[in-house]
Design an enzyme around this catalytic site. Sequence first.
Site, PDB file in Angstrom:
ATOM      1  N   GLY A  96       3.147  -1.174   4.247  1.00 48.25           N
ATOM      2  CA  GLY A  96       3.160   0.264   3.987  1.00 48.25           C
ATOM      3  C   GLY A  96       4.572   0.735   3.673  1.00 48.25           C
ATOM      4  N   GLY A  97       5.238   1.280   4.682  1.00 48.79           N
ATOM      5  CA  GLY A  97       6.556   1.899   4.492  1.00 48.79           C
ATOM      6  C   GLY A  97       7.556   1.028   3.744  1.00 48.79           C
ATOM      7  N   SER A 131       3.845  -2.321  10.245  1.00 46.65           N
ATOM      8  CA  SER A 131       5.305  -2.368  10.456  1.00 46.65           C
ATOM      9  C   SER A 131       5.933  -3.713  10.103  1.00 46.65           C
ATOM     10  CB  SER A 131       5.659  -1.969  11.896  1.00 46.65           C
ATOM     11  OG  SER A 131       5.264  -0.626  12.136  1.00 46.65           O
ATOM     12  N   GLY A 135       2.908   2.163  10.829  1.00 46.93           N
ATOM     13  CA  GLY A 135       3.851   3.278  10.686  1.00 46.93           C
ATOM     14  C   GLY A 135       4.574   3.634  11.969  1.00 46.93           C
ATOM     15  N   ASN A 140       0.863  -1.176   0.000  1.00 46.86           N
ATOM     16  CA  ASN A 140       0.000   0.000   0.000  1.00 46.86           C
ATOM     17  C   ASN A 140       0.903   1.231   0.000  1.00 46.86           C
ATOM     18  OD1 ASN A 140      -1.775   2.063   0.484  1.00 46.86           O
ATOM     19  ND2 ASN A 140      -2.387   1.371   2.522  1.00 46.86           N
ATOM     20  N   TRP A 141       0.973   1.873  -1.136  1.00 40.26           N
ATOM     21  CA  TRP A 141       1.931   2.987  -1.283  1.00 40.26           C
ATOM     22  C   TRP A 141       1.430   4.292  -0.660  1.00 40.26           C
ATOM     23  CZ3 TRP A 141       4.405   2.726  -6.895  1.00 40.26           C
ATOM     24  CH2 TRP A 141       4.997   1.469  -7.064  1.00 40.26           C
ATOM     25  N   LYS A 142       0.178   4.317  -0.239  1.00 43.79           N
ATOM     26  CA  LYS A 142      -0.404   5.524   0.374  1.00 43.79           C
ATOM     27  C   LYS A 142      -0.122   6.750  -0.518  1.00 43.79           C
ATOM     28  CE  LYS A 142      -0.068   3.155   4.751  1.00 43.79           C
ATOM     29  NZ  LYS A 142       0.050   3.183   6.198  1.00 43.79           N
ATOM     30  N   HIS A 147      -9.324   1.075   5.126  1.00 43.98           N
ATOM     31  CA  HIS A 147      -8.021   1.291   5.783  1.00 43.98           C
ATOM     32  C   HIS A 147      -8.204   2.208   6.997  1.00 43.98           C
ATOM     33  CE1 HIS A 147      -3.902   2.458   6.553  1.00 43.98           C
ATOM     34  NE2 HIS A 147      -3.562   1.352   5.916  1.00 43.98           N
ATOM     35  N   GLU A 192      -5.053  -5.055  10.502  1.00 43.16           N
ATOM     36  CA  GLU A 192      -4.007  -4.055  10.716  1.00 43.16           C
ATOM     37  C   GLU A 192      -4.255  -3.345  12.046  1.00 43.16           C
ATOM     38  OE1 GLU A 192      -2.119  -2.801   6.730  1.00 43.16           O
ATOM     39  OE2 GLU A 192      -3.832  -1.501   7.064  1.00 43.16           O
ATOM     40  N   GLU A 226      -6.548   4.597   8.045  1.00 40.40           N
ATOM     41  CA  GLU A 226      -6.361   6.026   7.762  1.00 40.40           C
ATOM     42  C   GLU A 226      -7.630   6.616   7.146  1.00 40.40           C
ATOM     43  OE1 GLU A 226      -2.721   5.454   5.602  1.00 40.40           O
ATOM     44  OE2 GLU A 226      -1.784   4.837   7.475  1.00 40.40           O
TER      45      GLU A 226
HETATM   46  P1  13P Z   1       3.346   0.276   7.678  1.00 38.44           P
HETATM   47  O1  13P Z   1       3.859  -1.016   7.069  1.00 38.44           O
HETATM   48  O2  13P Z   1       4.073   1.475   7.233  1.00 38.44           O
HETATM   49  O3  13P Z   1       3.230   0.154   9.171  1.00 38.44           O
HETATM   50  O4  13P Z   1       1.844   0.465   7.132  1.00 38.44           O
HETATM   51  C1  13P Z   1       0.956  -0.586   7.173  1.00 38.44           C
HETATM   52  C2  13P Z   1      -0.264  -0.206   6.424  1.00 38.44           C
HETATM   53  O5  13P Z   1      -0.980   0.698   6.801  1.00 38.44           O
HETATM   54  C3  13P Z   1      -0.563  -0.927   5.177  1.00 38.44           C
HETATM   55  O6  13P Z   1      -1.844  -0.641   4.723  1.00 38.44           O
END
Ligand code: 13P
Length: 250
Positions: free
Chosen positions: A234-235, A213, A173, A9-11, A95, A167, A97
């Site tokens: 994510g990251g 993470s 994050g 997920n590149w956000k 998600h 999640e 967020e």
């Molecule tokens: P991180 O891997 O950066 O913690 O993010 C997870 C995420 O929100 C994937 O959708």
Amino acid sequence: MRKKIVAGNWKMHKNAAQTEELLNELIAKIPAETDAQVIVAPTFVNLASAVNQLKSTAIGVSAQNMHQAESGAYTGEISADMLTSVGVKTVILGHSERRAIFHETDALIASKVDTALQHDMTVIFCFGEELKDRQSQNHFNIVENQLKDGLFHLQAKDWEKIVLAYEPVWAIGTGETASPEQAQEMHEFIRETVRKAFGSDVAEDVSILYGGSVKPDNAKEIFSKPDVDGGLIGGAALKAEDFVAIVTAI
Ligand code: 13P
């Protein structure tokens, strides 16, 4: 059949040139013999070019969100038809967020799920508790309610198009990941909850990804748990080397 999946997920990261560059690196580095389904979710504006760039590869493309209506006066929004018309057949919904920052409710997410399924899209359905819920020992309740409110109106056959992504918000994050035991405990609970409502076939077939993470150095241990079928990253999905290491860990 239950699939192993690693999705990135590149956000709100990577412009057009950076998207092309990262995808080229992934094409070159992801081993052909991997048995995991690999999916990337760039931002809306780069989806069409990503589909094009990946068309002769096994890497899938997902959107990060979509609107529930077919079309209409919804300035700034993107419909399921727009996504499928450029070859995007998967969408991340719910998600944390979107839930926290954009105030998406369980009911809204449920209606997005319905629209996605009507368009024959696969849904990566995200859910998970906040830190306060875990601290107050309420995490199983929260997760069960998110699942029920978002997905339990579906028919058993609809579950072929559903991928679950647990999640825990406190692990997103933050660098703090759920331990493999915590992930397994929750994934087992989730599968059991699905089993009670939809039966063993649905519960055994649904892929349950862990997100929060996941990094190259913890992926293998988390993925080794029997009810963890992959990850939503994510990251670490933003660096080819890290993402490829996570794909390889599965
Ligand atoms: P991180 O891997 O950066 O913690 O993010 C997870 C995420 O929100 C994937 O959708």
